[in-house]
Design a protein around this motif. Structure first.
Motif, PDB file in Angstrom:
ATOM      1  N   ARG A  56      47.347  45.890  40.184  1.00 30.95           N
ATOM      2  CA  ARG A  56      47.068  45.608  41.593  1.00 30.95           C
ATOM      3  C   ARG A  56      46.032  44.504  41.720  1.00 30.95           C
ATOM      4  O   ARG A  56      45.103  44.409  40.915  1.00 30.95           O
ATOM      5  CB  ARG A  56      46.522  46.841  42.304  1.00 30.95           C
ATOM      6  N   ALA A  57      46.201  43.723  42.785  1.00 36.15           N
ATOM      7  CA  ALA A  57      45.208  42.714  43.155  1.00 36.15           C
ATOM      8  C   ALA A  57      44.873  42.922  44.628  1.00 36.15           C
ATOM      9  O   ALA A  57      45.533  43.694  45.329  1.00 36.15           O
ATOM     10  CB  ALA A  57      45.774  41.310  42.933  1.00 36.15           C
ATOM     11  N   SER A  58      43.850  42.220  45.087  1.00 36.62           N
ATOM     12  CA  SER A  58      43.490  42.247  46.507  1.00 36.62           C
ATOM     13  C   SER A  58      42.851  40.906  46.839  1.00 36.62           C
ATOM     14  O   SER A  58      42.615  40.076  45.959  1.00 36.62           O
ATOM     15  CB  SER A  58      42.508  43.386  46.792  1.00 36.62           C
ATOM     16  N   ALA A  59      42.554  40.713  48.101  1.00 40.40           N
ATOM     17  CA  ALA A  59      41.898  39.466  48.509  1.00 40.40           C
ATOM     18  C   ALA A  59      40.545  39.323  47.823  1.00 40.40           C
ATOM     19  O   ALA A  59      40.148  38.224  47.444  1.00 40.40           O
ATOM     20  CB  ALA A  59      41.749  39.425  50.024  1.00 40.40           C
ATOM     21  N   ARG A  60      39.825  40.416  47.647  1.00 33.92           N
ATOM     22  CA  ARG A  60      38.504  40.360  47.000  1.00 33.92           C
ATOM     23  C   ARG A  60      38.597  40.283  45.490  1.00 33.92           C
ATOM     24  O   ARG A  60      37.714  39.735  44.838  1.00 33.92           O
ATOM     25  CB  ARG A  60      37.674  41.592  47.374  1.00 33.92           C
ATOM     26  N   PHE A  61      39.661  40.860  44.935  1.00 36.70           N
ATOM     27  CA  PHE A  61      39.772  40.959  43.483  1.00 36.70           C
ATOM     28  C   PHE A  61      41.163  40.551  43.017  1.00 36.70           C
ATOM     29  O   PHE A  61      42.075  41.381  42.945  1.00 36.70           O
ATOM     30  CB  PHE A  61      39.473  42.387  43.007  1.00 36.70           C
ATOM     31  N   ALA A  62      41.315  39.266  42.700  1.00 37.37           N
ATOM     32  CA  ALA A  62      42.559  38.806  42.094  1.00 37.37           C
ATOM     33  C   ALA A  62      42.700  39.478  40.732  1.00 37.37           C
ATOM     34  O   ALA A  62      41.704  39.917  40.133  1.00 37.37           O
ATOM     35  CB  ALA A  62      42.530  37.294  41.932  1.00 37.37           C
ATOM     36  N   LEU A  63      43.928  39.571  40.244  1.00 44.69           N
ATOM     37  CA  LEU A  63      44.168  40.084  38.896  1.00 44.69           C
ATOM     38  C   LEU A  63      44.800  38.974  38.084  1.00 44.69           C
ATOM     39  O   LEU A  63      45.836  38.433  38.454  1.00 44.69           O
ATOM     40  CB  LEU A  63      45.102  41.298  38.924  1.00 44.69           C
ATOM     41  N   THR A  64      44.138  38.633  36.981  1.00 41.66           N
ATOM     42  CA  THR A  64      44.646  37.615  36.070  1.00 41.66           C
ATOM     43  C   THR A  64      44.814  38.237  34.697  1.00 41.66           C
ATOM     44  O   THR A  64      43.868  38.810  34.148  1.00 41.66           O
ATOM     45  CB  THR A  64      43.678  36.417  35.988  1.00 41.66           C
ATOM     46  N   VAL A  65      46.032  38.133  34.163  1.00 39.75           N
ATOM     47  CA  VAL A  65      46.343  38.640  32.831  1.00 39.75           C
ATOM     48  C   VAL A  65      46.693  37.430  31.975  1.00 39.75           C
ATOM     49  O   VAL A  65      47.609  36.672  32.307  1.00 39.75           O
ATOM     50  CB  VAL A  65      47.525  39.634  32.879  1.00 39.75           C
ATOM     51  N   GLY A  66      45.986  37.239  30.866  1.00 37.77           N
ATOM     52  CA  GLY A  66      46.209  36.094  29.978  1.00 37.77           C
ATOM     53  C   GLY A  66      47.519  36.195  29.218  1.00 37.77           C
ATOM     54  O   GLY A  66      48.396  36.996  29.542  1.00 37.77           O
ATOM     55  N   ASP A  67      47.644  35.399  28.176  1.00 35.14           N
ATOM     56  CA  ASP A  67      48.851  35.346  27.354  1.00 35.14           C
ATOM     57  C   ASP A  67      48.800  36.385  26.229  1.00 35.14           C
ATOM     58  O   ASP A  67      47.723  36.726  25.733  1.00 35.14           O
ATOM     59  CB  ASP A  67      49.000  33.958  26.724  1.00 35.14           C
ATOM     60  N   HIS A  68      49.974  36.857  25.827  1.00 37.99           N
ATOM     61  CA  HIS A  68      50.127  37.775  24.686  1.00 37.99           C
ATOM     62  C   HIS A  68      49.313  39.054  24.873  1.00 37.99           C
ATOM     63  O   HIS A  68      48.629  39.525  23.963  1.00 37.99           O
ATOM     64  CB  HIS A  68      49.755  37.077  23.373  1.00 37.99           C
ATOM     65  N   VAL A  69      49.414  39.617  26.071  1.00 37.23           N
ATOM     66  CA  VAL A  69      48.729  40.860  26.421  1.00 37.23           C
ATOM     67  C   VAL A  69      49.765  41.973  26.480  1.00 37.23           C
ATOM     68  O   VAL A  69      50.881  41.768  26.956  1.00 37.23           O
ATOM     69  CB  VAL A  69      48.010  40.711  27.783  1.00 37.23           C
ATOM     70  N   LEU A  70      49.399  43.161  26.003  1.00 35.39           N
ATOM     71  CA  LEU A  70      50.247  44.334  26.130  1.00 35.39           C
ATOM     72  C   LEU A  70      49.522  45.351  26.992  1.00 35.39           C
ATOM     73  O   LEU A  70      48.385  45.722  26.698  1.00 35.39           O
ATOM     74  CB  LEU A  70      50.574  44.939  24.771  1.00 35.39           C
ATOM     75  N   ILE A  71      50.187  45.770  28.068  1.00 33.01           N
ATOM     76  CA  ILE A  71      49.648  46.797  28.962  1.00 33.01           C
ATOM     77  C   ILE A  71      50.547  48.007  28.829  1.00 33.01           C
ATOM     78  O   ILE A  71      51.739  47.958  29.150  1.00 33.01           O
ATOM     79  CB  ILE A  71      49.565  46.285  30.408  1.00 33.01           C
TER      80      ILE A  71
END
Length: 196
Positions: A56-71
Protein backbone atom coordinates in the motif's frame (compact mmCIF):
# COMPACT_ATOMS: atom_id res chain seq x y z
CA UNK A 1 -2.66 5.29 -14.05
CA UNK A 2 -1.37 1.74 -13.73
CA UNK A 3 1.67 0.93 -15.87
CA UNK A 4 2.82 -2.68 -16.19
CA UNK A 5 5.97 -3.46 -18.20
CA UNK A 6 5.21 -5.63 -21.26
CA UNK A 7 7.28 -8.54 -19.91
CA UNK A 8 5.92 -8.33 -16.34
CA UNK A 9 2.95 -10.44 -15.25
CA UNK A 10 0.05 -9.90 -12.87
CA UNK A 11 -2.09 -12.87 -11.88
CA UNK A 12 -5.77 -12.38 -12.80
CA UNK A 13 -6.76 -12.72 -9.13
CA UNK A 14 -4.42 -9.94 -7.99
CA UNK A 15 -5.77 -6.44 -7.40
CA UNK A 16 -3.74 -3.54 -8.74
CA UNK A 17 -5.31 -0.15 -8.08
CA UNK A 18 -4.25 3.45 -8.53
CA UNK A 19 -0.91 4.85 -9.65
CA UNK A 20 0.99 1.56 -9.63
CA UNK A 21 4.08 1.03 -11.80
CA UNK A 22 5.41 -2.50 -12.24
CA UNK A 23 8.86 -2.94 -13.77
CA UNK A 24 10.27 -5.36 -16.29
CA UNK A 25 10.18 -9.09 -15.53
CA UNK A 26 8.35 -8.55 -12.24
CA UNK A 27 5.71 -11.03 -11.13
CA UNK A 28 2.61 -10.38 -9.01
CA UNK A 29 1.13 -13.69 -7.86
CA UNK A 30 -2.35 -14.86 -6.93
CA UNK A 31 -4.38 -12.73 -4.54
CA UNK A 32 -1.75 -10.06 -4.04
CA UNK A 33 -3.00 -6.50 -3.53
CA UNK A 34 -1.06 -3.49 -4.81
CA UNK A 35 -3.02 -0.38 -3.82
CA UNK A 36 -1.50 3.04 -4.40
CA UNK A 37 -4.39 4.80 -2.66
CA UNK A 38 -3.94 8.49 -3.42
CA UNK A 39 -0.16 8.10 -3.75
CA UNK A 40 2.36 6.26 -5.91
CA UNK A 41 3.43 2.62 -5.67
CA UNK A 42 6.50 1.78 -7.77
CA UNK A 43 7.81 -1.78 -8.16
CA UNK A 44 11.24 -2.20 -9.77
CA UNK A 45 12.54 -4.86 -12.14
CA UNK A 46 12.59 -8.60 -11.43
CA UNK A 47 10.49 -8.24 -8.27
CA UNK A 48 8.39 -11.14 -7.01
CA UNK A 49 5.27 -10.25 -5.01
CA UNK A 50 3.97 -13.55 -3.69
CA UNK A 51 0.49 -14.80 -2.90
CA UNK A 52 -1.72 -12.65 -0.69
CA UNK A 53 0.97 -10.01 -0.05
CA UNK A 54 -0.45 -6.52 0.51
CA UNK A 55 1.46 -3.46 -0.71
CA UNK A 56 0.00 0.00 0.00
CA UNK A 57 0.95 3.60 -0.63
CA UNK A 58 -0.67 6.91 0.27
CA UNK A 59 -0.23 10.58 -0.48
CA UNK A 60 1.98 10.92 2.62
CA UNK A 61 3.86 7.68 2.13
CA UNK A 62 4.74 6.52 -1.36
CA UNK A 63 5.92 2.91 -1.64
CA UNK A 64 9.05 2.24 -3.65
CA UNK A 65 10.34 -1.29 -4.16
CA UNK A 66 13.79 -1.62 -5.78
CA UNK A 67 15.03 -4.27 -8.20
CA UNK A 68 15.40 -8.00 -7.45
CA UNK A 69 13.21 -7.88 -4.33
CA UNK A 70 11.15 -10.82 -3.06
CA UNK A 71 8.07 -10.07 -0.97
CA UNK A 72 6.73 -13.25 0.60
CA UNK A 73 3.19 -14.58 1.04
CA UNK A 74 0.96 -12.61 3.40
CA UNK A 75 3.57 -9.89 3.92
CA UNK A 76 2.28 -6.36 4.54
CA UNK A 77 4.33 -3.46 3.18
CA UNK A 78 3.02 0.11 3.57
CA UNK A 79 4.56 3.38 2.45
CA UNK A 80 8.21 2.36 2.71
CA UNK A 81 11.42 2.67 0.70
CA UNK A 82 12.84 -0.78 -0.10
CA UNK A 83 16.24 -0.82 -1.79
CA UNK A 84 17.51 -3.46 -4.24
CA UNK A 85 17.98 -7.16 -3.42
CA UNK A 86 15.85 -7.11 -0.25
CA UNK A 87 14.02 -10.17 1.08
CA UNK A 88 10.74 -9.65 2.96
CA UNK A 89 9.54 -13.07 4.17
CA UNK A 90 6.13 -14.57 4.86
CA UNK A 91 3.96 -12.54 7.26
CA UNK A 92 6.55 -9.80 7.67
CA UNK A 93 5.23 -6.30 8.34
CA UNK A 94 6.90 -3.13 7.04
CA UNK A 95 5.31 0.10 8.29
CA UNK A 96 5.03 3.62 6.77
CA UNK A 97 8.19 5.67 6.60
CA UNK A 98 10.46 2.62 6.96
CA UNK A 99 13.65 2.40 4.90
CA UNK A 100 15.21 -0.99 4.13
CA UNK A 101 18.77 -0.80 2.87
CA UNK A 102 20.19 -2.82 0.00
CA UNK A 103 20.37 -6.56 0.71
CA UNK A 104 18.42 -6.36 3.98
CA UNK A 105 16.32 -9.33 5.11
CA UNK A 106 13.16 -9.33 7.18
CA UNK A 107 12.47 -12.95 8.01
CA UNK A 108 9.17 -14.73 8.81
CA UNK A 109 6.94 -12.62 11.09
CA UNK A 110 9.62 -9.92 11.35
CA UNK A 111 8.55 -6.31 11.86
CA UNK A 112 10.10 -3.04 10.71
CA UNK A 113 8.27 -0.31 12.58
CA UNK A 114 7.11 3.11 11.40
CA UNK A 115 9.95 5.57 10.52
CA UNK A 116 12.58 2.88 11.08
CA UNK A 117 15.81 2.63 9.08
CA UNK A 118 17.23 -0.85 8.49
CA UNK A 119 20.84 -0.62 7.33
CA UNK A 120 22.11 -2.31 4.17
CA UNK A 121 22.68 -6.02 4.72
CA UNK A 122 20.88 -6.06 8.10
CA UNK A 123 18.70 -9.02 9.10
CA UNK A 124 15.58 -9.00 11.24
CA UNK A 125 15.42 -12.59 12.58
CA UNK A 126 12.21 -14.65 12.68
CA UNK A 127 9.64 -12.80 14.77
CA UNK A 128 11.98 -9.98 15.82
CA UNK A 129 11.32 -6.24 15.67
CA UNK A 130 13.40 -3.41 14.18
CA UNK A 131 12.46 -0.04 15.58
CA UNK A 132 14.17 3.36 15.34
CA UNK A 133 16.82 5.14 13.30
CA UNK A 134 19.30 3.54 13.38
CA UNK A 135 17.28 0.45 14.21
CA UNK A 136 18.12 -1.80 17.10
CA UNK A 137 16.77 -5.25 16.29
CA UNK A 138 15.10 -6.82 19.30
CA UNK A 139 13.45 -10.14 20.12
CA UNK A 140 9.71 -9.97 20.79
CA UNK A 141 10.12 -10.84 24.49
CA UNK A 142 11.82 -7.47 25.12
CA UNK A 143 8.62 -5.48 24.87
CA UNK A 144 9.69 -2.69 27.22
CA UNK A 145 12.78 -1.92 25.12
CA UNK A 146 10.78 -2.11 21.91
CA UNK A 147 8.16 0.25 23.30
CA UNK A 148 10.82 2.68 24.58
CA UNK A 149 12.13 2.97 21.01
CA UNK A 150 8.71 2.80 19.35
CA UNK A 151 6.75 5.34 21.40
CA UNK A 152 8.66 8.44 20.19
CA UNK A 153 8.18 7.30 16.56
CA UNK A 154 4.49 8.12 17.13
CA UNK A 155 2.63 5.60 14.98
CA UNK A 156 -0.85 7.20 15.32
CA UNK A 157 0.51 10.68 14.68
CA UNK A 158 2.76 9.65 11.81
CA UNK A 159 0.27 7.47 9.97
CA UNK A 160 -3.10 8.98 10.89
CA UNK A 161 -2.33 12.47 12.22
CA UNK A 162 -3.95 11.61 15.56
CA UNK A 163 -2.60 12.45 19.02
CA UNK A 164 -2.08 9.14 20.82
CA UNK A 165 -2.96 10.77 24.16
CA UNK A 166 -6.28 12.24 23.05
CA UNK A 167 -9.13 10.65 25.02
CA UNK A 168 -10.90 9.80 21.77
CA UNK A 169 -7.79 8.78 19.79
CA UNK A 170 -9.32 5.57 18.41
CA UNK A 171 -12.54 7.38 17.50
CA UNK A 172 -10.55 10.02 15.59
CA UNK A 173 -8.34 7.40 13.96
CA UNK A 174 -11.14 5.13 12.75
CA UNK A 175 -13.35 8.00 11.56
CA UNK A 176 -10.48 9.65 9.68
CA UNK A 177 -9.42 6.36 8.12
CA UNK A 178 -13.01 5.50 7.19
CA UNK A 179 -13.43 8.85 5.38
CA UNK A 180 -10.17 8.31 3.47
CA UNK A 181 -11.21 4.81 2.40
CA UNK A 182 -14.64 6.06 1.34
CA UNK A 183 -13.08 8.87 -0.72
CA UNK A 184 -10.72 6.44 -2.46
CA UNK A 185 -13.42 3.85 -3.10
CA UNK A 186 -15.57 6.48 -4.85
CA UNK A 187 -12.70 7.16 -7.24
CA UNK A 188 -12.57 3.51 -8.41
CA UNK A 189 -15.69 1.82 -9.84
CA UNK A 190 -16.95 -1.06 -7.68
CA UNK A 191 -15.12 -4.27 -8.57
CA UNK A 192 -12.81 -2.49 -11.00
CA UNK A 193 -9.26 -3.66 -11.37
CA UNK A 194 -6.82 -1.56 -13.31
CA UNK A 195 -4.70 -4.21 -14.98
CA UNK A 196 -3.08 -4.67 -18.29
Amino acid sequence: MTAVAPDASVDPSAIVRGDVRIGARSRVLAGAILDAGDGVLAVGESVIVMEQAVLRASARFALTVGDHVLIGPHASVSGAWIDDEVFVATNAAIFPGAVLGRGAEVRVNGVVQVRTRLEAGATVPIGWVAVGDPAPILPPDRHDEIWAAQEPLDFPGTVFGVDRNAPDAMVQLTERYSRAIERLSRSVPRGARDRR
